[in-house]
Design a protein around this motif. Structure first.
Motif, mmCIF file in Angstrom:
data_model
loop_
_atom_site.group_PDB
_atom_site.id
_atom_site.type_symbol
_atom_site.label_atom_id
_atom_site.label_comp_id
_atom_site.label_asym_id
_atom_site.label_seq_id
_atom_site.Cartn_x
_atom_site.Cartn_y
_atom_site.Cartn_z
ATOM 1 N N ILE A 24 0.867 -1.165 0.175
ATOM 2 C CA ILE A 24 -0.059 0.061 0.032
ATOM 3 C C ILE A 24 0.942 1.276 -0.239
ATOM 4 C CG2 ILE A 24 -1.858 1.167 1.081
ATOM 5 C CD1 ILE A 24 -2.540 -1.430 2.377
ATOM 6 N N SER A 25 0.366 2.248 -0.998
ATOM 7 C CA SER A 25 1.009 3.649 -0.902
ATOM 8 C C SER A 25 0.476 4.593 0.374
ATOM 9 C CB SER A 25 0.993 4.424 -2.274
ATOM 10 O OG SER A 25 0.989 3.433 -3.270
ATOM 11 N N ALA A 26 0.953 5.658 0.352
ATOM 12 C CA ALA A 26 0.449 6.634 1.285
ATOM 13 C C ALA A 26 -0.781 7.189 0.837
ATOM 14 C CB ALA A 26 1.462 7.714 1.406
ATOM 15 N N THR A 45 -0.826 12.232 0.496
ATOM 16 C CA THR A 45 0.228 12.355 1.825
ATOM 17 C C THR A 45 1.489 12.795 1.469
ATOM 18 O OG1 THR A 45 -1.525 11.026 3.125
ATOM 19 C CG2 THR A 45 0.673 11.284 4.039
ATOM 20 N N THR A 46 1.934 11.904 0.660
ATOM 21 C CA THR A 46 3.523 12.196 -0.025
ATOM 22 C C THR A 46 3.554 13.555 -0.147
ATOM 23 O OG1 THR A 46 3.534 9.926 -0.628
ATOM 24 C CG2 THR A 46 5.484 11.344 -1.206
ATOM 25 N N ASN A 47 2.649 14.191 -1.139
ATOM 26 C CA ASN A 47 3.084 15.542 -1.219
ATOM 27 C C ASN A 47 3.082 16.561 -0.032
ATOM 28 O OD1 ASN A 47 2.787 14.470 -4.031
ATOM 29 N ND2 ASN A 47 1.058 15.940 -4.623
ATOM 30 N N GLY A 57 4.377 8.545 5.489
ATOM 31 C CA GLY A 57 2.962 8.020 4.442
ATOM 32 C C GLY A 57 2.683 6.732 4.592
ATOM 33 N N GLU A 58 3.511 5.873 4.156
ATOM 34 C CA GLU A 58 3.325 4.459 3.997
ATOM 35 C C GLU A 58 3.258 3.901 5.222
ATOM 36 O OE1 GLU A 58 4.769 6.422 1.743
ATOM 37 O OE2 GLU A 58 4.005 5.478 -0.111
ATOM 38 N N LEU A 59 3.961 3.995 6.385
ATOM 39 C CA LEU A 59 3.741 3.609 7.740
ATOM 40 C C LEU A 59 2.349 3.936 8.087
ATOM 41 C CD1 LEU A 59 7.331 4.487 9.177
ATOM 42 C CD2 LEU A 59 6.403 2.189 8.391
ATOM 43 N N GLY A 99 4.777 0.081 0.439
ATOM 44 C CA GLY A 99 5.322 0.312 -1.051
ATOM 45 C C GLY A 99 6.203 1.411 -0.667
ATOM 46 N N PHE A 100 7.175 1.776 -1.820
ATOM 47 C CA PHE A 100 7.876 2.947 -1.799
ATOM 48 C C PHE A 100 9.232 2.983 -1.005
ATOM 49 C CE2 PHE A 100 7.810 7.636 -0.656
ATOM 50 C CZ PHE A 100 8.452 7.992 -1.873
ATOM 51 N N ILE A 101 9.273 2.272 0.032
ATOM 52 C CA ILE A 101 10.288 2.442 1.006
ATOM 53 C C ILE A 101 11.251 1.210 1.386
ATOM 54 C CG2 ILE A 101 8.905 4.208 2.149
ATOM 55 C CD1 ILE A 101 8.472 2.667 4.492
ATOM 56 N N GLY A 116 11.978 6.390 -5.441
ATOM 57 C CA GLY A 116 11.641 7.319 -6.241
ATOM 58 C C GLY A 116 9.972 7.431 -6.366
ATOM 59 N N ARG A 117 9.476 8.652 -6.492
ATOM 60 C CA ARG A 117 8.206 8.857 -6.538
ATOM 61 C C ARG A 117 7.337 7.880 -7.137
ATOM 62 N NH1 ARG A 117 5.500 13.431 -4.581
ATOM 63 N NH2 ARG A 117 3.672 12.201 -4.653
ATOM 64 N N GLU A 118 6.176 7.503 -6.591
ATOM 65 C CA GLU A 118 5.346 6.549 -7.282
ATOM 66 C C GLU A 118 5.951 5.206 -7.321
ATOM 67 O OE1 GLU A 118 2.269 7.556 -7.781
ATOM 68 O OE2 GLU A 118 2.861 9.612 -7.766
ATOM 69 N N GLY A 119 6.837 4.870 -6.466
ATOM 70 C CA GLY A 119 7.685 3.681 -6.633
ATOM 71 C C GLY A 119 7.047 2.476 -6.090
ATOM 72 N N SER A 120 5.859 2.484 -5.438
ATOM 73 C CA SER A 120 5.148 1.297 -4.885
ATOM 74 C C SER A 120 4.923 0.265 -5.766
ATOM 75 C CB SER A 120 3.798 1.756 -4.274
ATOM 76 O OG SER A 120 3.800 2.640 -3.279
ATOM 77 N N ASP A 121 4.644 0.766 -7.081
ATOM 78 C CA ASP A 121 4.360 -0.405 -8.254
ATOM 79 C C ASP A 121 5.913 -1.156 -7.968
ATOM 80 O OD1 ASP A 121 2.246 0.948 -8.775
ATOM 81 O OD2 ASP A 121 2.859 1.386 -10.844
HETATM 82 N N1 ASP Z 1 3.600 7.497 -2.033
HETATM 83 C C1 ASP Z 1 4.530 7.464 -2.892
HETATM 84 C C2 ASP Z 1 4.246 8.548 -4.020
HETATM 85 O O1 ASP Z 1 3.282 9.378 -3.752
HETATM 86 C C3 ASP Z 1 4.733 6.007 -3.565
HETATM 87 C C4 ASP Z 1 3.570 5.740 -4.480
HETATM 88 O O2 ASP Z 1 2.403 6.386 -4.345
HETATM 89 O O3 ASP Z 1 3.809 4.830 -5.274
HETATM 90 O O4 ASP Z 1 5.272 9.079 -4.726
#
Ligand code: ASP
Ligand code: MG
Length: 417
Positions: A36-38, A42-44, A120-122, A182-184, A196-201
């Protein structure tokens, strides 16, 4: 084991979290690892906190309070009992965050960034895990920092595959439902890193690779991978099937549904990737696997905004040759400028680049010592895979075209925004 990834949009509020539970109940949850992502944006919001921290802004506290309030509201909407443990766990994450902010001595922006955004992810996984447990979906919450090991390139960490593989093999329990972030990840000193941003995939792909998963499913607010971003194009159509190769091309050029790093690990082990709708979870969505390039075989339109178009020409009309080009690329590489298109002639050389880390001006000044430099900021890069005669109508109309390049399957057009 199957890997599911839910992005920020799927858990942006209490209804979102309830819907994720509903998806799990519909599609099955045994032997699943959920990433799961934030929540929402939340990341922003944490990026704002980091900015305030470095600028020593008086808005620092209120920006933290905002993130707190947002998560608290979701908790209140999900749990009737305010004495529930989850309130304490969430609160203790915020205490850890505040402790870090009070005690940090490091001036390293990227390091601080990772220590802060990772909350955010925690938070999101803590809340979703507790909500699932509360509703009979018993699960195992995992701190991914004990499993995904990386180097210390903060904000863009590289996975230590060997260490990660070992830890995942040893620690992931099968036949249960696992939930993680994800992401961390974490470096050798156990400091938090991000991919990296959007890294949860990408996190989903790392787990899939190490476990040898049956499949990965990315749950989205769209029906699957479309042939065009509906924000910028009308009549976007669903792609039912894409090959890994095609998906890598689409992701590389900026199709935002799949993070570009995600596909290589999956392709290596031929693990299928499904992109499905969390609103209609029983629909087939898109499958990325070995097989047909693209089904249906239609043009795909991708746009990347906020690019830079940089042109260099030699000051003395000498040719721009291999050694110049390798020097220029080394410079881009050192400054983390991502090159999305290259065009060169005898005495000039153009690239469309992305400057995620704000290093362009520095690079430009170095280049200006050797070359005549011209550039446009904020240009858009359109990439059309499997283009046909409609491109002109769909992309070029009413726009100033700065550069165009055509190869067998791909047309790229740079326009002013
Ligand atoms: N929360 C992180 C982001 O917004 C990772 C992700 O969403 O994949 O970049
Ligand atoms: Mg996100």
């Amino acid at each position: 084991m199957k890997i599911f990834k839910f992005g920020g949009a799927s858990v942006k509020d209490a209804d979102g979290v309830k819907n994720v539970l509903n998806v799990m109940q519909q599609v099955g949850h045994e032997n699943v690892l959920v990433i799961i992502s934030a929540m929402g944006k939340t990341t922003n919001a944490f990026e704002e906190v980091i900015k305030n921290y470095f600028e020593k802004s008086p808005a620092l506290q209120s920006s933290i309070q905002e993130v707190k309030k947002y998560h608290n509201q979701i908790l209140l909407d999900l749990f009737d009992d305010e004495e529930h443990d989850v309130f304490y766990t969430v609160n203790s994450h915020f205490e850890d965050l505040e402790y870090f902010i009070r005690s940090n001595k490091s001036p390293n922006y990227n390091f601080v960034y990772d220590q802060i955004v990772s909350f955010g992810e925690l938070l999101s996984t803590t809340i979703v895990s507790a909500y699932f447990n509360e509703n009979g979906l018993y699960n195992n919450w995992i701190d991914v920092r004990n499993l995904i090991k990386t180097d210390n390139t903060y904000r863009d960490a590289n996975v230590d595959w060997e260490a990660t593989q070992k830890r995942i093999t040893k620690n992931i329990k099968k036949n249960t439902l696992n939930i993680t972030q994800g992401f961390i990840g974490a470096d050798d000193n156990n400091f938090t890193t991000t991919l990296g941003r959007e890294g949860s995939d990408y996190s989903a792909a790392i787990f899939a690779y190490c476990i040898g998963a049956e499949s990965v499913t990315i749950w989205k607010d769209v029906p699957g991978v479309l042939n065009a971003d509906p924000r910028y194009f009308e009549n976007a159509l669903l792609l039912n099937q894409i090959s890994y190769r095609e998906a890598i091309e689409l992701a590389f050029y900026g199709a935002s549904v799949i993070h570009p790093k995600t596909l290589q690990p999956l392709q290596k082990k031929e693990i299928p990737l499904y992109v499905k709708s969390f609103i209609n979870p029983l629909l087939a969505g898109t499958s990325v696997s070995r097989g047909a390039d693209l089904e249906p075989h239609i043009p795909c339109y991708i746009v990347k905004k906020g690019q830079l178009l940089l042109s260099l020409s030699s000051l003395d009309f000498s040719f721009i040759m291999e050694e110049h080009i390798s020097e220029i690329f080394a410079l881009f590489h050192q400054h983390k400028l991502k090159v999305n298109l290259i065009q060169n002639s005898a005495i000039s050389f153009s690239v469309c680049i992305e400057d995620k880390f704000n290093n362009f001006m520095e690079v430009k000044n170095i280049l200006a010592k050797k070359f005549k430099v011209t550039f446009n900021e904020n240009v858009s890069l359109y990439t059309i895979r499997h283009f046909d005669e409609n491109v002109k109508e769909i992309v070029e109309n009413n726009k100033t075209v700065l550069l165009k390049q055509i190869s067998r399957e791909t047309m790229q057009i740079v326009t002013k925004e």
